[in-house]
Design a protein around this motif. Structure first.
Motif, mmCIF file in Angstrom:
data_model
loop_
_atom_site.group_PDB
_atom_site.id
_atom_site.type_symbol
_atom_site.label_atom_id
_atom_site.label_comp_id
_atom_site.label_asym_id
_atom_site.label_seq_id
_atom_site.Cartn_x
_atom_site.Cartn_y
_atom_site.Cartn_z
ATOM 1 N N UNK A 110 157.567 -1.709 -37.792
ATOM 2 C CA UNK A 110 157.577 -3.287 -37.614
ATOM 3 C C UNK A 110 156.932 -3.657 -36.038
ATOM 4 N N UNK A 111 156.322 -4.923 -35.979
ATOM 5 C CA UNK A 111 155.932 -5.317 -34.785
ATOM 6 C C UNK A 111 156.633 -6.697 -34.392
ATOM 7 N N UNK A 112 157.541 -6.782 -33.229
ATOM 8 C CA UNK A 112 157.940 -7.836 -33.106
ATOM 9 C C UNK A 112 157.618 -8.600 -31.641
ATOM 10 N N UNK A 113 157.472 -9.707 -31.814
ATOM 11 C CA UNK A 113 157.232 -10.664 -30.470
ATOM 12 C C UNK A 113 158.210 -10.702 -29.441
ATOM 13 N N UNK A 114 157.991 -10.435 -28.467
ATOM 14 C CA UNK A 114 159.057 -10.542 -27.316
ATOM 15 C C UNK A 114 159.061 -12.006 -26.803
ATOM 16 N N UNK A 115 160.190 -12.306 -26.358
ATOM 17 C CA UNK A 115 160.147 -13.761 -25.855
ATOM 18 C C UNK A 115 159.447 -13.752 -24.748
ATOM 19 N N UNK A 116 158.389 -14.700 -24.311
ATOM 20 C CA UNK A 116 157.444 -14.667 -23.056
ATOM 21 C C UNK A 116 158.107 -15.280 -22.069
ATOM 22 N N UNK A 117 159.050 -15.996 -22.122
ATOM 23 C CA UNK A 117 159.964 -17.069 -20.856
ATOM 24 C C UNK A 117 161.161 -16.685 -20.849
ATOM 25 N N UNK A 118 161.779 -15.561 -21.280
ATOM 26 C CA UNK A 118 163.181 -14.710 -21.192
ATOM 27 C C UNK A 118 162.995 -13.559 -21.095
ATOM 28 N N UNK A 119 164.071 -12.886 -20.289
ATOM 29 C CA UNK A 119 163.915 -11.583 -20.029
ATOM 30 C C UNK A 119 164.841 -10.585 -21.032
ATOM 31 N N UNK B 203 165.197 -10.401 -25.369
ATOM 32 C CA UNK B 203 165.079 -10.750 -26.802
ATOM 33 C C UNK B 203 166.066 -9.935 -27.830
ATOM 34 N N UNK B 204 166.488 -10.910 -28.705
ATOM 35 C CA UNK B 204 167.489 -10.112 -29.814
ATOM 36 C C UNK B 204 166.688 -10.302 -31.208
ATOM 37 N N UNK B 205 167.022 -9.385 -31.963
ATOM 38 C CA UNK B 205 166.532 -9.619 -33.368
ATOM 39 C C UNK B 205 167.564 -8.844 -34.269
ATOM 40 N N UNK B 206 168.046 -9.680 -35.295
ATOM 41 C CA UNK B 206 168.851 -9.104 -36.350
ATOM 42 C C UNK B 206 168.084 -8.418 -37.438
ATOM 43 N N UNK B 207 168.442 -7.240 -37.576
ATOM 44 C CA UNK B 207 167.898 -6.439 -38.551
ATOM 45 C C UNK B 207 168.748 -6.207 -39.734
ATOM 46 N N UNK B 208 168.210 -6.655 -40.908
ATOM 47 C CA UNK B 208 169.263 -6.457 -42.129
ATOM 48 C C UNK B 208 168.713 -5.496 -43.065
ATOM 49 N N UNK B 209 169.356 -4.552 -43.265
ATOM 50 C CA UNK B 209 169.096 -3.281 -44.170
ATOM 51 C C UNK B 209 169.853 -3.538 -45.469
ATOM 52 N N UNK B 210 169.369 -3.841 -46.648
ATOM 53 C CA UNK B 210 170.062 -4.439 -47.824
ATOM 54 C C UNK B 210 171.142 -5.119 -47.344
ATOM 55 N N UNK B 211 172.419 -4.865 -47.223
ATOM 56 C CA UNK B 211 173.492 -5.599 -46.842
ATOM 57 C C UNK B 211 174.169 -5.407 -45.647
ATOM 58 N N UNK C 191 168.469 -16.563 -31.165
ATOM 59 C CA UNK C 191 168.071 -17.008 -30.053
ATOM 60 C C UNK C 191 169.219 -16.889 -29.028
ATOM 61 N N UNK C 192 168.855 -17.393 -27.558
ATOM 62 C CA UNK C 192 169.657 -17.128 -26.441
ATOM 63 C C UNK C 192 171.465 -17.644 -26.839
ATOM 64 N N UNK C 193 171.297 -18.979 -27.582
ATOM 65 C CA UNK C 193 172.537 -19.554 -27.972
ATOM 66 C C UNK C 193 173.290 -18.885 -29.118
ATOM 67 N N UNK C 194 172.693 -17.938 -29.541
ATOM 68 C CA UNK C 194 173.447 -17.249 -30.717
ATOM 69 C C UNK C 194 173.033 -17.873 -32.246
ATOM 70 N N UNK C 195 172.132 -18.707 -32.375
ATOM 71 C CA UNK C 195 171.746 -19.082 -33.515
ATOM 72 C C UNK C 195 170.506 -18.357 -33.907
ATOM 73 N N UNK C 196 170.507 -17.977 -35.298
ATOM 74 C CA UNK C 196 169.329 -17.289 -35.718
ATOM 75 C C UNK C 196 168.082 -18.242 -35.907
ATOM 76 N N UNK C 197 167.015 -17.798 -35.622
ATOM 77 C CA UNK C 197 165.856 -18.474 -35.762
ATOM 78 C C UNK C 197 165.266 -18.425 -37.260
ATOM 79 N N UNK C 198 164.850 -19.635 -37.602
ATOM 80 C CA UNK C 198 164.556 -19.880 -39.122
ATOM 81 C C UNK C 198 163.602 -19.039 -39.650
ATOM 82 N N UNK C 199 162.772 -18.928 -38.897
ATOM 83 C CA UNK C 199 161.464 -17.899 -39.369
ATOM 84 C C UNK C 199 161.955 -16.596 -39.453
ATOM 85 N N UNK C 200 161.349 -16.047 -40.471
ATOM 86 C CA UNK C 200 161.747 -14.528 -40.757
ATOM 87 C C UNK C 200 160.563 -13.767 -40.530
ATOM 88 N N UNK C 201 160.628 -12.619 -39.589
ATOM 89 C CA UNK C 201 159.395 -11.933 -39.137
ATOM 90 C C UNK C 201 159.118 -10.867 -40.225
#
Lengths: 165, 228
Positions: free
Chosen positions: A85-94, A96-104, A66-76
């Motif tokens: 992978x298919x990622x939903x972009x934020x419809x009302x912000x310009x 969108x950030x995603x954290x990708x975790x590859x193993x560690x 999220x924009x405030x730096x907190x991870x969104x609970x739901x895992x995509x």
């Protein structure tokens, strides 16, 4: 006169058939950004020619940031082998950030985009489509990113290629 | 498409004129019925739209009437005027409203051949063309856009849009005299929209006089009229 009555009945029948239509929305209304994972291999050292090859990642999980730096609970995504992978972009912000975790190892990608209203029909209403301007990434495991298709709509296309070291 | 349509109508017109001319040249001795240049005017209402509004559809209300003149028992120019009002709510609670007047001008050709030494038939087989127009105002309200993953949402509403819509119709029908000067008839209409909407832009669900918004559409009318 009898003939006219038959013609009238046929016309009413045709009209009745042509008027039956479904009022359900049958269109896809979610625009998702398609991401593919690739690796580059140097095939000609003299001429510095690289070949691109799609890869299956061993383990990957994806969550929105999220924009405030907190991870969104739901895992995509939380998958063992994955190529796209298919990622939903934020419809009302310009952005969108995603954290990708590859193993560690973790990387964050940030997509800067514009959002536009797209009217479908009275049955389906409106959806948002996006246009990708820029993609930024950290480079822990990710080597680079490339935008191959800027327009994100309801089709399952690939928009961004992520190159892994 | 429109080019072919106009060419085919022109061919029909020319062919029928030549045919009539040939008959006159070859057999001058045969008496043809006395064809008047002005053969009256019919004022008519469309019973189909009234019946459909009251019996079939709760959402659409439409009425229309027309004035048609008869020239040489072959050419029938027509003007049609009407009013439609629609109040439709989709399954997802999106509300569409429109109301406004529409008009059509056009020409019908009577396809019934004149029989030698016979009275002119008051019954007509008609093939024609119409050009229709409306700039009815419409509103679409309560379009919700959800942002499921990221949270929050938005409800869109567009109001008071008045786009000018133009279309043409291919008309085929019959008209018969049921009692002296009282005419009834039906026509089947194949409608084609000339002013289309840009993909993704908000557009009306229903266009008065045209029907549901699509590149082509079918319509039916059942007219009752009085010939003066």
């Amino acid at each position: 006169m009898k003939q006219n009555t038959y013609l009238l009945l046929i016309a009413i029948l045709i009209l009745g058939i042509s008027c039956t239509s479904s009022e359900d929305c049958t269109e896809d209304r979610i625009a998702k950004m398609g991401v593919g994972f690739y690796t580059r291999a140097l095939t000609d050292t003299l001429r510095k020619v690289y070949t691109t090859k799609a890869i299956n990642l061993d383990t990957l999980s994806v969550r929105g940031l999220a924009a405030n730096g907190t991870l969104i609970d739901s895992i995509l995504y939380k998958s063992k082998t994955i190529q796209n992978i298919y990622l939903p972009l934020n419809k009302f912000e310009t952005g969108s950030k995603f954290v990708l975790t590859f193993k560690t190892t973790k990387d964050t990608i940030e997509i800067l985009h514009t959002n536009t209203d797209y009217y479908l029909s009275l049955e389906c209403g409106c959806m948002k489509v996006h246009s990708i301007d820029t993609v930024l990434t950290t480079t822990n495991l990710i080597d680079s990113v490339k935008i191959i298709n800027h327009k994100v709509n309801a089709t399952n296309a690939e928009h961004v290629q992520i190159f892994i070291n | 498409m429109y080019k072919y349509l106009l060419i085919s109508l022109l061919i029909c017109f020319v062919a029928s004129s030549i045919q009539a001319q040939d008959k006159q040249e070859k057999k001058p001795e045969v008496k043809t019925p006395n064809v008047k240049w002005w053969d009256g005017m019919t004022l008519q209402v469309d019973a189909a739209s009234i019946a459909s509004s009251t019996l079939l559809s709760k959402d659409i209300y439409s009425v229309e009437a027309g004035a048609q003149i008869e020239l040489k028992h072959k050419y029938l120019p027509i003007v049609e005027l009407g009013y439609a009002s629609v109040n439709k709510t989709s399954l997802e609670d999106i509300r569409f409203k429109t109301s406004g007047f529409f008009g059509r001008v056009g020409l019908d050709f009577n396809l019934v051949k004149k029989k030698k030494d016979a009275k002119l038939s008051p019954n007509l087989f008609l093939l024609g063309l119409r050009l229709g127009m409306t700039n009815a105002t419409y509103t679409i309200n309560n379009m919700a856009i959800t942002n499921d993953y990221w949270g929050a949402g938005q409800v869109l509403s567009e109001s008071k849009l008045s786009p000018t819509k133009i279309w043409f119709e291919l008309v085929f029908g019959i008209r018969v005299e049921v009692v002296k000067n009282i005419h009834m008839g039906w026509s089947l209409r194949n409608k084609h929209l000339l002013t289309t909407d840009k993909e993704g832009e908000i557009s009306p669900w229903y266009i008065p006089g045209y029907g549901k918004n699509a590149t082509s559409n079918w319509g039916f009318s059942y007219t009752v009229g009085y010939k003066f």
